[in-house]
Design a protein around this motif. Structure first.
Motif, PDB file in Angstrom:
ATOM      1  N   PRO A 167       2.934 -12.211   0.131  1.00 30.71           N
ATOM      2  CA  PRO A 167       2.346 -10.907   0.441  1.00 30.71           C
ATOM      3  C   PRO A 167       0.979 -11.035   1.090  1.00 30.71           C
ATOM      4  O   PRO A 167       0.373 -12.116   1.106  1.00 30.71           O
ATOM      5  CB  PRO A 167       2.247 -10.240  -0.930  1.00 30.71           C
ATOM      6  N   GLU A 175      -3.338  -3.968  -6.375  1.00 26.74           N
ATOM      7  CA  GLU A 175      -2.694  -4.120  -5.069  1.00 26.74           C
ATOM      8  C   GLU A 175      -1.723  -5.286  -5.074  1.00 26.74           C
ATOM      9  O   GLU A 175      -0.650  -5.221  -4.465  1.00 26.74           O
ATOM     10  CB  GLU A 175      -3.758  -4.313  -3.983  1.00 26.74           C
ATOM     11  N   GLN A 176      -2.093  -6.369  -5.760  1.00 29.08           N
ATOM     12  CA  GLN A 176      -1.177  -7.496  -5.876  1.00 29.08           C
ATOM     13  C   GLN A 176       0.124  -7.057  -6.536  1.00 29.08           C
ATOM     14  O   GLN A 176       1.224  -7.370  -6.049  1.00 29.08           O
ATOM     15  CB  GLN A 176      -1.827  -8.617  -6.693  1.00 29.08           C
ATOM     16  N   GLN A 179       2.358  -4.885  -4.278  1.00 21.30           N
ATOM     17  CA  GLN A 179       3.094  -5.654  -3.273  1.00 21.30           C
ATOM     18  C   GLN A 179       4.263  -6.419  -3.900  1.00 21.30           C
ATOM     19  O   GLN A 179       5.376  -6.424  -3.366  1.00 21.30           O
ATOM     20  CB  GLN A 179       2.146  -6.641  -2.575  1.00 21.30           C
ATOM     21  N   ARG A 182       7.169  -4.137  -4.705  1.00 20.20           N
ATOM     22  CA  ARG A 182       7.992  -3.808  -3.535  1.00 20.20           C
ATOM     23  C   ARG A 182       8.923  -4.963  -3.179  1.00 20.20           C
ATOM     24  O   ARG A 182      10.086  -4.750  -2.825  1.00 20.20           O
ATOM     25  CB  ARG A 182       7.101  -3.458  -2.339  1.00 20.20           C
TER      26      ARG A 182
END
Length: 230
Positions: A167, A175-176, A179, A182
């Motif tokens: 990512p 945020e990690q 990602q 997803r």
């Protein structure tokens, strides 16, 4: 960083891995640690091997073949992680146990055709790049991932295992996790072969977030081997 520090480094990584798994009520054994030894000497690999580590990852074909040859007496499981050119597929097919970076049907077909019959099928993860980043390899749409997965699943010398992703870098844990969440969701695309259960994601800087979102393999280089030796 000196070779003498390697036992301490991998002990610390194993502790981080176990703590990350515990926090999300996962078994430590549900996450495989891959020690990424690219650019590092054979002596360092053997030093880490002494600690019980058996899975090692390499990115550069020629360098990796030299190391595999030098370590042929050791029961190492070798993972190829880097981009693979068509003219290098024969070497990977003959010497590795896993490849995490298949992103084209042409490369997959060559690996299948060149895998020696004396070896078990080559374990394959498909590299994804969703959303697409120009600097990274990988299939860049769900449609392309499904097409590639269905093609690889029909190849008898390959064993389709899951997906791999790198990512966008960020230091923000939320945020990690977003990602990685997803990426993990891609395994739920309707029509994907049932055998795709592996998630190869997470490195030194974001291992905890990857494990929280379901990583089954983490690829750790810097925090084991360091950037260079002195």
């Amino acid at each position: 960083m000196s070779i003498s520090n390697l036992h301490q480094n991998i002990s610390q990584i194993r502790s981080r891995l176990s703590e990350a798994a515990d926090r999300v009520q996962r078994s430590r054994d549900s996450v495989k640690l891959i020690a990424v030894s690219k650019t590092k000497p054979v002596a360092a690999i053997k030093r880490v091997y002494e600690t019980g580590q058996r899975d090692f990852g390499e990115n550069y074909v020629a360098e990796a073949i030299d190391k595999i040859t030098a370590c042929e007496s050791l029961d190492i499981c070798w993972h190829f992680l880097g981009p693979l050119q068509s003219n290098k597929t024969r070497l990977v097919a003959a010497h590795f146990d896993w490849i995490h970076s298949v992103d084209r049907i042409k490369v997959a077909q060559r690996l299948n055709d060149q895998r020696p019959a004396t070896l078990p099928p080559l374990n394959v993860c498909l590299q994804v790049n969703i959303p697409a980043e120009a600097t990274k390899s990988g299939v860049s749409s769900e449609t392309a991932l499904l097409e590639l997965a269905l093609a690889v699943d029909k190849m008898d010398r390959l064993k389709l295992r899951g997906i791999m992703a790198i990512p966008a870098p960020t230091k923000d844990p939320l945020e990690q996790r977003e990602q990685f969440n997803r990426i993990a969701g891609l395994l739920n695309i309707p029509g994907l072969p049932a055998g795709m259960t592996e998630l190869s994601m997470g490195m030194s800087s974001d291992m905890e977030a990857a494990i929280a979102e379901g990583a089954t393999m983490v690829r750790i280089g810097t925090d084991i081997f360091g950037a260079r030796y002195t």
